[in-house]
Design an enzyme around this catalytic site. Structure first.
Site, short mmCIF file in Angstrom:
data_model
loop_
_atom_site.label_atom_id
_atom_site.label_comp_id
_atom_site.label_asym_id
_atom_site.label_seq_id
_atom_site.Cartn_x
_atom_site.Cartn_y
_atom_site.Cartn_z
N ASP A 12 1.04 -1.21 -0.06
CA ASP A 12 -0.09 0.06 -0.04
C ASP A 12 0.99 1.32 0.15
O ASP A 12 2.13 1.21 0.25
CB ASP A 12 -1.03 0.09 1.26
N GLU A 29 -9.21 15.05 6.23
CA GLU A 29 -10.37 15.82 6.78
C GLU A 29 -9.70 16.62 7.63
O GLU A 29 -10.33 17.99 7.64
CB GLU A 29 -11.32 14.96 7.14
N PHE A 57 -19.45 9.49 1.83
CA PHE A 57 -18.26 9.01 1.04
C PHE A 57 -17.99 7.43 1.03
O PHE A 57 -18.28 6.87 1.96
CB PHE A 57 -17.30 9.85 1.50
N THR A 93 -2.19 1.57 -5.38
CA THR A 93 -2.78 2.75 -4.47
C THR A 93 -4.00 3.15 -5.29
O THR A 93 -4.27 3.22 -6.50
CB THR A 93 -1.69 3.86 -4.77
N ASP A 117 -6.49 -2.80 3.27
CA ASP A 117 -5.64 -3.83 2.91
C ASP A 117 -5.56 -5.15 3.50
O ASP A 117 -4.79 -6.09 3.16
CB ASP A 117 -4.07 -3.26 3.36
#
Length: 1091
Positions: A376, A475, A516, A652, A778
């Site tokens: 990742d 955020e 989201f 990614t 992941d």
């Protein structure tokens, strides 16, 4: 809106919970095995351990007998129970096998206890077992949630409830849950709670942690329920004095327990090979057992008197199985010591007090054979600590690379309100932006900053200052940026958000939150401002925002250029947009939104349609750029791994430009690699209907480049085949292309696609893979790979909980693989070689003895000697090799990463080495047996020692000393202790003839025979060792020679000769196209799509 009959209309939603009605739930049963039944609604008592007092022995034995060797040995033990067949005492195999089964069982028990370390933090036992579905539970501050519950009300305004999910996913930030307005207003006392008779109809228990669909029917009304109303088991109540909840799922039906599924047992490459070798050895033993049928009886006819009551067929049958028992191989247990990984201070992260942790004890040697690493990016290669760096607003780019204390002082003095609410500042300064925000004359800038303060899911705690709790570092960085520019997020309630705009407090009514997710790649908030205007604020990935704009003018074009520029600087980008919504449009949309929100079937799909409808005709406000810095040591680690011929793939979700620049920053890609855009390849291939030849060429950046004919040919064939075969051909073509390169970067991938990438390489290349990540996204990739490594990062502990090894930093991977992995592989390979050698050298003498005993399966050695041969007499040197062997130091292992290649190529243990070990053991047994046999032809020694058991002691002593000397040639440890143990125990080898062992081992002639056998067996081996040392063929000498060539030859060429294709790289985003061969290094870019 009243909706009845959901269980009939939607049979999938059959979970019905009635509040305060235990008798209703107790009456339901369900089948779980044959005709057995159990309660449909589980109790709240759970067991997280794999074993308990009653199941440990049977369950562990069941798992251990998945090993072919154990099955074989149990079969031989069963043969020993028949007196007509048995040729050895029952304990000769049962004793060592029992010892090794006990060792394995204790190791598995320790693993289970270690894994329970995480569970102890997940589950609190204070009378939780008494809770049932339908109960109403009162929780107080700092309590853990005992079951999955529907939040009914809390002591906070609007029945907000703040929870911490660190024990579920490791995230320490607070999340809020909110009760329905109806229950918040009506359930105001414990008496009203006791009288509550609501009915919840929802989905059956499942493992979807972030999803819940159901309805609450109460007092003739139906209310929509989703995951925002649910408190999950394992959460901790924070900043909320009291809350009440209705238990929906209890015990093993809770979502956290549904996610604790069984992880498939992973077997190493050597384990699989050992299973095959057991079968091979069993087959090899069959011919000697059959020799008796054609040769034994004819040469030893006097033995027929022993079988006068049996037929020739019975005689052959008994002797066959008796000889099989005699030729058995001893059970073995590979030494896989994981403590060295746990104790390594070089992999201890002192900043957060996190050591390296081997969570599996059976995969260490596989760490020395890794060929592909799937990593990742965010939080694994990078720090996952976001810093607001730049932004583009209304066609203007703001942000500088420099920062001074004077600028910090000047900027903080502009907004005393922001300073009052917190001292945390951004590493960002632009005087122009600060001045523009202060003037408040640009409506686009005003809306841009307002969006940053409103469109998020951040929670705020007000202590001495404002403390923001964000679900993601992105955020938090955006909200902090807005705060430092004068737009301060102050508070959130069930349906309002309060912010301070340049010192003026304003409260916005939240009409809808458009959440989201990984498919939408955006989030929106629909609010009504204090003037009554309804506005939609949206932020998300550029690919989804730009295609939903109302128009594409100069500012939009400039913003796209700015996004590319930010990506080139390895910054993470987001697009911001908004629009005004009319009352009529909102009224119609709100009604349909309410209808969709109470659906049980296809609720998510219907809501997505409504979200899509609302998020159209947007006005672009600008874009943000956030920096996520690399972790320390990442470039150096990747360089070492590449020199070790380990191919690194980065998977990614970022856009192409960002991924490429991160690749350059971590030295996965280099400047001399040529970039080939995927779209150019795609257009060229579509224009070629014929099968390409090696002479075909393409034009790229003014250069004519030759292409690999074989790969192009395969792709052209894929175009011509049917759709069913095309998928597998393209899949294989992709793997061929990607694995021909040293590195791959896959962009815009989902968690499912990460696992699919790992699965493709395992399927088509049969390679050993390692996946490393730090987040819940992941987990699938980590479980799919042969080795899973979890990073203890900021995205939670789910990756660590599902991993085989846990690290604090990506840079520790070099030491885990190049040092501990290579050592573990070296140790287990030497252990296996020496184990097989000493087994063949010591026990094959019984085959040669059979030629002189009429193949009657008469044992040469005494029973206890056979039982203790492997687990006592020869244990010390072999265990020393398996535990402590190091051919080079840790420093040299990192200095010479090319050493790692031997594990990838199975050079230390394979079928050829097994064959050589077999021949070596057979030759040792031949020499030991026949030298003693010829010496004992009549009798030998001054004391006329010539009996059968003295002969056996002589052969056993010769073989044992030969084995000890051979094994000890690679050890820096003296073998005196082992020899002393043998000397002390050897007189007890036989008790059939009194003092046979003592007489034999004290006779000088016998000792000379033993010495002669030892010299004959040792000289060839020592000669080979000396030859390799003189010729420079030891591992260290070879690596030094290779590095000398690399330094003299300029580095890359020699390294490429040592590891073919070492410096080739590939950057892929899905649909595969093939690289050009003329360019020394090629990078291909594409879009990832699910197979």
């Amino acid at each position: 809106m009243r909706t009845r009959g959901y269980p009939l209309a939607f049979p999938a939603f059959t979970w019905e919970v009635r509040a305060n009605d235990r008798n209703y739930h107790m009456q339901f049963k369900k089948k779980f095995a044959f005709c057995l039944t159990k309660k449909k609604y589980a109790g709240n008592a759970i067991k997280t351990a794999k074993y308990n007092v009653f199941t440990f022995v049977p369950l562990n034995l069941y798992e251990q007998f998945h090993r072919m060797a154990n099955v074989y040995f149990v079969f031989v033990i069963l043969l020993q129970t028949f007196p007509e067949i048995s040729t050895l005492p029952w304990y000769t195999l049962l004793f060592p096998l029992s010892c090794l089964l006990t060792i394995r069982g204790l190791r598995d028990l320790i693993d289970d206890i270690v894994s329970m370390g995480w569970s102890e933090r997940l589950f609190h036992w204070q009378k939780w077992r008494d809770i049932c579905v339908g109960d109403i539970v009162r929780l107080r501050k700092e309590n853990f949630v005992p079951a999955d519950m529907l939040l009914l009300c809390s002591s906070e305004p609007s029945s907000l409830c703040y929870v911490e999910t660190a024990d579920i996913d490791g995230e320490t930030n607070l999340k809020f849950r909110q009760a329905l307005l109806a229950t918040h207003q009506e359930l105001v006392s414990e008496e009203s709670m006791a009288a509550f008779d609501g009915r919840v109809i929802c989905e059956e228990p499942n493992s979807r942690m972030h999803s819940f669909t159901g309805t609450l029917e109460w007092r003739g009304e139906t209310y929509s329920l989703d995951s925002e109303r649910i408190l999950l088991r394992g959460c901790k109540l924070r900043n909320t004095d009291v809350c009440y909840g209705l238990v929906i799922y209890a015990g093993f039906d809770s979502k956290i327990m549904r996610n604790c599924g069984k992880i498939k047992r992973k077997k190493t490459k050597l384990d699989c090979m050992m299973d095959r070798l057991v079968i091979i050895v069993s087959v090899v033993q069959t011919p000697p057992a059959l020799v008796h049928l054609t040769w034994g009886c004819s040469q030893h006819s006097y033995l027929s008197a022993l079988y006068k009551h049996t037929t020739p067929a019975q005689q052959a049958f008994f002797n066959f199985w008796g000889f099989t028992i005699l030729l058995k191989q001893q059970s073995l247990e590979g030494i896989r010591d994981h403590f060295f990984i746990n104790w390594d201070l070089e992999m201890y992260y002192a900043v957060k007090d996190i050591p390296a942790k081997a969570r599996s004890t059976s995969l260490n040697d596989q760490l020395g054979q890794i060929e592909y690493i799937f990593s990742d990016k965010t939080g694994t290669l990078t720090q996952n600590v976001m810093s607001f760096k730049k932004c583009c607003i209304n066609g203007t780019i703001y942000g500088n690379f420099w920062w001074t204390q004077q600028h910090r002082h000047n900027s903080t003095s502009l907004w005393p309100t922001a300073d009052h609410h917190g001292e945390k500042k951004l590493d960002f300064y632009d005087a122009t932006l600060l001045e523009a925000a202060r003037r408040d004359s640009d409506p686009v800038l005003r809306e841009f900053l307002r969006l940053l303060a409103l469109c998020h899911t951040v929670m705020v705690e007000e202590k001495d200052q404002l403390v923001y709790q964000a679900a993601s570092p992105d955020e938090e960085a955006l909200v902090l940026a807005a705060k430092n520019l004068g737009y301060v997020f102050l508070a959130r309630t069930q349906d309002t958000i309060t912010i301070s705009e340049l010192g003026l407090k304003r409260t916005y009514k939240v009409l809808a939150m458009l959440d989201f997710n990984s498919d939408r790649k955006r989030m929106s908030v629909l609010v009504r401002d204090p003037q009554g205007t309804i506005r939609l604020y949206t932020k998300g990935a550029d690919t989804v925002i730009l295609e939903r704009l109302q128009r594409r003018g100069p500012n939009e074009t400039f913003t796209e250029m700015a996004l590319d520029r930010f990506a080139e600087e390895t910054l993470r980008t987001l697009c911001l947009a908004s629009k005004e919504v009319s009352e009529i449009e909102y009224s119609m949309w709100s009604r349909r939104h309410h209808e969709a929100s109470v659906l049980l079937q296809d609720r998510a799909r219907e809501l997505d349609k409504l979200y899509e409808e609302m998020e159209q005709n947007l006005q672009l406000l600008g874009a943000t750029a956030i920096e996520d810095k690399l972790q320390d040591g990442v470039p150096e680690t990747i360089q070492l791994l590449k020199l070790g011929n380990i191919k690194v793939w980065v998977l990614t979700g970022d856009k192409q430009e960002t991924a490429m620049n991160i690749g350059y920053a971590c030295k996965l890609l280099t400047d001399d690699m040529e970039i080939l855009e995927e779209k150019e390849i795609r257009l060229w291939v579509r224009s070629q209907p014929h099968v390409l030849s090696p002479k075909d060429k393409i034009l790229h950046t003014g250069e004519v480049l030759k292409e690999k004919g074989r790969l192009w040919q395969r792709l052209a064939c894929c175009k011509a085949t049917g759709s069913q075969d095309r998928g597998s051909l393209v899949e294989k073509a992709f793997v061929d292309l990607a694995t021909s390169c040293q590195a791959v970067i896959c962009c815009r991938v989902t968690p499912k696609q990460k696992a699919l990438m790992v699965q493709l390489v395992k399927k088509h290349k049969k390679a050993i893979t390692l996946a490393i990540g730090d987040g819940a996204n992941d987990v699938n990739m980590i479980k799919t790979a042969d080795i899973g490594v979890g990073i203890s990062g900021l995205e939670g502990m789910q990756a660590v909980q599902c991993s085989d090894y846990a690290l604090a930093q990506f840079s520790y991977l070099q030491r885990l693989l190049l040092v501990h992995g290579r050592w573990a592989y070296l140790r287990i390979c030497k252990f296996l070689r020496y184990f097989f050698y000493k087994t063949f050298a010591g026990l094959m003498a019984q085959v040669w003895f059979a030629f002189h005993s009429g193949f009657t399966a008469q044992p040469l050695y005494e029973g206890w000697f056979l039982a203790l041969y492997n687990i006592f007499y020869t244990a010390y040197p072999v265990l020393s090799v398996g535990l402590l062997e190091q051919d080079v130091s840790a420093k040299k292992s990192l200095e010479f990463p090319e050493l790692y290649v031997i594990g990838q190529q199975d050079e230390l243990f394979n079928y050829r080495i097994f064959g050589v070990t077999l021949l070596h053991g057979v030759s040792t047994s031949l020499a030991s047996f026949y030298i003693a046999f010829w010496a004992f032809e009549d009798h030998v020694g001054s004391k006329a020692v010539g009996d059968y058991e003295s002969f056996a002691v002589t052969v056993a002593t010769s073989s044992l000393l030969s084995v000890l000397v051979e094994v000890s040639t690679d050890l820096p440890f003296p073998i005196l202790a082992q020899q002393q143990m043998f000397r002390d125990c050897s007189p007890g080898l036989s008790d059939t003839i009194p003092n046979a062992s003592l007489n034999a081992l004290t006779d000088p002639y016998i000792l000379l025979v033993v010495l002669l056998s030892l010299v004959v067996n040792t000289i060839p081996s020592l000669t080979v060792h000396l030859y390799h040392t003189i010729m420079g063929k030891t591992t260290t000498q070879q690596v030094r020679a290779v590095q000398g060539l690399a330094r003299r030859g300029g580095g890359s060429a020699s390294c490429q000769h040592w590891c073919p294709g070492l410096v080739r790289a590939l950057l892929v985003r899905g649909r595969v196209r093939f690289p050009r061969e003329a360019a020394a290094w090629t990078v291909v870019v594409g879009h990832v799509t699910s197979p």
